[in-house]
Design an enzyme around this catalytic site. Structure first.
Site: not given
Length: 475
Positions: A229, A248, A282
């Protein structure tokens, strides 16, 4: 019932505390998982540092051979590994097998790259007074790398950290997601069988909030690589200091559908990008901007294709979509949908909940300030928005603090190239969904979507230091 241990210095280690690992789909307990302590993490880091002193001296050939053996072992255990994903992550078998195939490819890319980590010569005679010198660079491993990984691709995203790290001689302390430790634990067995030296891989399971500070700030850790997150990533960035870091983070990936697009050829692909693994990806397709001249046709076809999806048990081969990772996430996205509806949004299909599932949901009449648009949903929900001109669509895509992948469908080359230049994202995917990723491409976001790049070649660059060497030819 499976009971796990920590993997420290090539041995399984007991802990005084454990936690129950429950199935996302059934809620039943599937394992008792070792809960590591700060002291366990410190011991793992020290062990990885000691192992690094020898591992960094191995040859590129030796490291490549270890990774090739990992590839061979994975190929022989694909079905078993996909079942682990179904049990601990709620990932349908078909999606699980796809992840294992990608994991195999990732380790294969890493094995090949182990032999390609090259330096370059520097023309010293280009500078005045240095004509009697030669110069060159070489890449050297950093040392201990802390890897903190998420639940959604627990084999492949771990591979993107372990593969390049081992390819160049680093050692790794891995903290897998609390919900998906079993996939990492089986990789300890696989790397041991493949001949990885003891201590080069350490695995500590447990609470991220309790262990992450040590993983990030310990003086023997030379790099932190984290996928998760934005909030946690920002916290890591603040603490990491001068250590190298790769983050990431999240996204609200968008695709633009121009009027030249053959709708019948892209609908199935867009539905897949929006709802695979219950949208817990994602780069899951979250926003679809469709030209006003085709938006009604597109929406009708998209809804019809969405309603074909089967929600069910991840171990059932007919299941397309299964549970979200936990009931708390279901409750969160339910609140977001209700909030959007109260602000005027319309649910075109889906929106039905159980404690653990959400049927694939399509929303229309949404606005840019709604959470389902401007934040990362990480759920099986997608919004369709009409636009008038390509520049309008590009502006709408860019009106976000996130920027991982973005896509555009068009048959007009100048428009594709214009979008490629103007879209604010780490990658622009032309004539496909932004959910597209292969494991040898650079991958990472801009703005609040991340820092640094993965993809084996680019990860290796961030997992090594460049050393310059020069020599005078004569005294």
């Amino acid at each position: 019932m499976k009971e796990t241990k920590l993997w420290i210095n090539g041995q399984w280690q007991d802990t005084t505390k454990v936690y129950d690992l429950t199935s996302p789909y059934s809620g039943g307990v599937i394992a008792k998982v070792a809960k590591g302590s700060v002291q366990d993490v410190e011991r793992a880091i020290r062990g990885a540092h000691e192992a690094f002193q020898l591992f960094k001296k191995t040859t590129a050939y030796e490291r490549a051979e270890i990774l090739y053996r990992v590839v061979d072992i994975l190929r022989g255990r694909k079905g078993e590994l996909a079942e682990i994903l179904a049990l601990e992550a709620g990932k349908p078998l078909s999606a699980g097998l796809t992840e294992i195939d990608r994991t195999i490819a990732t380790y294969q890319f890493a094995a090949e790259s182990a032999k390609q980590a090259m330096g370059e010569t520097v023309p010293m005679d280009a500078a005045p007074g240095a004509g009697d010198r030669i110069g060159w660079t070489k890449r050297e491993p950093l040392g201990v790398i802390s890897a903190i990984t998420p639940f959604n691709f627990p084999f492949n995203l771990v591979a993107h950290k372990l593969g390049p790290a081992f390819a160049v001689g680093n050692t790794v302390v891995l903290k897998p997601a609390t919900q998906t430790p079993l996939s990492s634990i089986v990789m300890a067995e696989i790397f041991k069988e493949a001949g990885l030296p003891d201590g080069a891989l350490q695995i500590v399971t447990g609470s991220g909030s309790e262990l992450s500070d040590t993983l990030v700030t310990h003086p023997l850790v030379k790099k932190v690589t984290f996928t998760g997150s934005g909030k946690v990533g920002l916290g890591i960035k603040e603490k990491v200091g001068l250590r190298k870091v790769t983050l990431e983070l999240g996204s609200n990936a968008a695709v633009i559908v121009e009027p030249s697009t053959p709708i019948d050829k892209v609908i199935s692909r867009c539905v897949s990008g929006a709802f695979n693994f219950a949208g817990q990806v994602c780069i899951s397709l979250q926003r679809i901007y469709v030209h006003s001249s085709i938006v009604d046709e597109f929406t009708k076809a998209f809804v019809a294709e969405t309603e074909k999806l089967v929600v069910g048990d991840p171990l059932d081969k007919n299941t397309d979509i299964s549970a979200m990772i936990n009931p708390g996430e279901v409750a969160r996205i339910r609140e977001w949908i209700d909030e959007a509806k109260n602000q005027g949004a319309v649910v075109a299909t889906g929106g039905s909940f159980t404690e653990r599932t959400l049927t694939p949901t399509v929303m229309t009449n949404v606005t840019a300030d709604m959470k389902v648009i401007c934040q990362e949903t990480f759920a099986p929900i997608v919004s369709i928005v009409s636009y008038e001109t390509l520049d309008d669509a590009i502006r709408l895509v860019n009106e976000s603090e996130l920027g991982l992948n973005a896509g555009i469908y068009t048959n007009i080359l100048p428009d594709a190239l214009h979008a490629a230049d103007e879209l604010q994202a780490g990658a622009v995917i032309i004539n496909d969904i932004p959910t597209f990723r292969v494991d040898n491409m650079p991958y990472g976001g801009i703005k609040m979507s991340g820092y640094g790049r993965e993809g084996i070649k680019w990860a290796i660059e961030e997992m090594t230091d460049v050393k310059f060497i020069t020599m005078k030819k004569s005294f």
